[in-house]
Enzyme design. Structure first.
Site, mmCIF file in Angstrom:
data_model
loop_
_atom_site.group_PDB
_atom_site.id
_atom_site.type_symbol
_atom_site.label_atom_id
_atom_site.label_comp_id
_atom_site.label_asym_id
_atom_site.label_seq_id
_atom_site.Cartn_x
_atom_site.Cartn_y
_atom_site.Cartn_z
ATOM 1 N N SER A 83 0.851 -1.184 0.000
ATOM 2 C CA SER A 83 0.000 0.000 0.000
ATOM 3 C C SER A 83 0.892 1.241 0.000
ATOM 4 C CB SER A 83 -0.894 -0.004 1.251
ATOM 5 O OG SER A 83 -1.686 1.155 1.302
ATOM 6 N N GLY A 84 0.628 2.179 -0.887
ATOM 7 C CA GLY A 84 1.443 3.392 -0.959
ATOM 8 C C GLY A 84 2.663 3.272 -1.856
ATOM 9 N N SER A 85 2.854 2.105 -2.485
ATOM 10 C CA SER A 85 4.025 1.943 -3.365
ATOM 11 C C SER A 85 3.843 2.670 -4.691
ATOM 12 C CB SER A 85 4.306 0.457 -3.617
ATOM 13 O OG SER A 85 3.213 -0.164 -4.267
ATOM 14 N N GLY A 86 2.611 3.017 -5.015
ATOM 15 C CA GLY A 86 2.348 3.765 -6.251
ATOM 16 C C GLY A 86 1.642 2.964 -7.335
ATOM 17 N N SER A 99 -1.946 -7.727 -3.616
ATOM 18 C CA SER A 99 -1.767 -9.162 -3.930
ATOM 19 C C SER A 99 -0.502 -9.705 -3.266
ATOM 20 C CB SER A 99 -1.737 -9.397 -5.444
ATOM 21 O OG SER A 99 -0.862 -8.530 -6.138
#
Lengths: 227, 227
Positions: free
Chosen positions: B62-65, B134
């Site tokens: 989450s937040g990796s883009g 995932s």
């Protein structure tokens, strides 16, 4: 677009730079974050494809001709230039719904999933032809709700006796012998549509005429009016 | 095809008549059953669209883009002329997977459904960009199996500390306070891809450069070679 994309274009493509990006207002450690554009909209896709997206939901008894009509209609619409895709037992029951059986609950969940997938395809600009017995009105109504405006319930109508005389896969025979439980029309109910957008009587019309009628229906309902 | 279909064409379209129809060998009561053509194939769609169908499976914290890259990449590819569609939490969690939570079992079923839907879109000639955390390799492997040849696992890679510092929706803060159970990276595992086809390091590259790299990757892998 041309039938094959020139690869030079892929590397030299000019971009429009807009403001709308969810990352634009984030604090990130990497520098020079450039937000380019917003999500591709349905309107963008309609403009590209030349027609609306939506769902032609075929409902009818086993043997009524749903799959045959769906596949013939897909071919006709594709050849004309539509973006069109068939969802039917062949590509759904072994994949998306492989963990479902034929109980009323599982049928409902099967149709729910197909309704949601149909909505995704319609949102991608496709005309989806969903060909499933889909015996319960409430399930079809839920599929309509998922798809929004572009949902068209098409009753592929044929008498049970006609469907049973066709019996292409011998399923009615098996159902009559009790080898298939909960078989629609024999040991499970079929709720015919109360107010379908279109009805095809495959007992009265041959495949070619039925498909021609559906192609005209699609032209009337999915092509943007110019005037 | 032109951007708007001429409606005259729709009513006067000539058809090729072939032999391949599942109804051709059925006994039906209506007369003059005419089998027209067979199912539209992936090859037909590739010829029309000018590129292969397939899946770009974005996985990352989450937040990796993931979502930002997916949406920017969709826009770039669409503008060039690709058939492309993003599947992400926005259009899947409220629909297809609305009856699933975030337990390991439900995550697995969520990814299974998305994998199957991605396969359908790929089969319709689309490049699907599936953007989901995932976290489990086995789930991603199953999605790969569903899609077949055209599956590309793309690791959207960023350190947990970077993702947590971005925290666009305040989810990490909530997870640290224990308000979100089973949050990937905090209270649930993330299994990084062991052999992804492509990796985007969003800590080192900005969005624009990342998307450009992905556009080139797509050109290399989805355009039919001419020679």
């Amino acid at each position: 677009m041309s039938s094959v994309l020139p690869t030079t274009l892929l590397h030299n493509n000019k971009l429009l730079v807009g403001e709308n990006s969810s990352m634009a207002d984030q604090t990130v450690k990497s520098t020079n974050i450039t937000a380019v554009e917003s999500r591709v909209t349905l309107q963008d896709r309609i403009k590209r494809g030349g027609h609306r997206g939506g769902v032609l939901w075929f409902t009818g008894l086993s043997g009524s001709g749903k799959s045959t009509l769906a596949i013939e209609l897909e071919r006709r619409l594709f050849n004309i230039g539509y973006n069109v895709y068939v969802l039917d037992g062949d590509n759904v029951r072994h994949g998306l719904s492989s963990n479902l059986g034929f109980s009323p609950e599982d049928r409902t969940e099967n149709i729910r999933r197909i309704g949601e997938v149909s909505a995704l395809f319609a949102n991608a600009g496709f005309i989806v032809i969903a060909a499933f017995i889909s015996p319960y009105q409430a399930d079809r109504d839920r599929a309509r709700e998922a798809a929004g405006d572009g949902f068209h319930e098409i009753h592929v109508d044929a008498d049970l006796s006609l469907c049973e005389s066709r019996d292409p896969k011998g399923l009615y025979q098996k159902a009559r012998r009790g080898e298939i439980p909960e078989f629609t029309g024999i040991s499970a109910p079929y709720e015919a549509p109360t107010s379908p957008e279109f009805t095809v009587d495959t007992g009265a019309m041959d495949v070619d005429k039925s498909v021609t009628a559906l192609v005209e229906y699609v032209a009337e309902n999915f092509i943007q009016q110019q005037e």
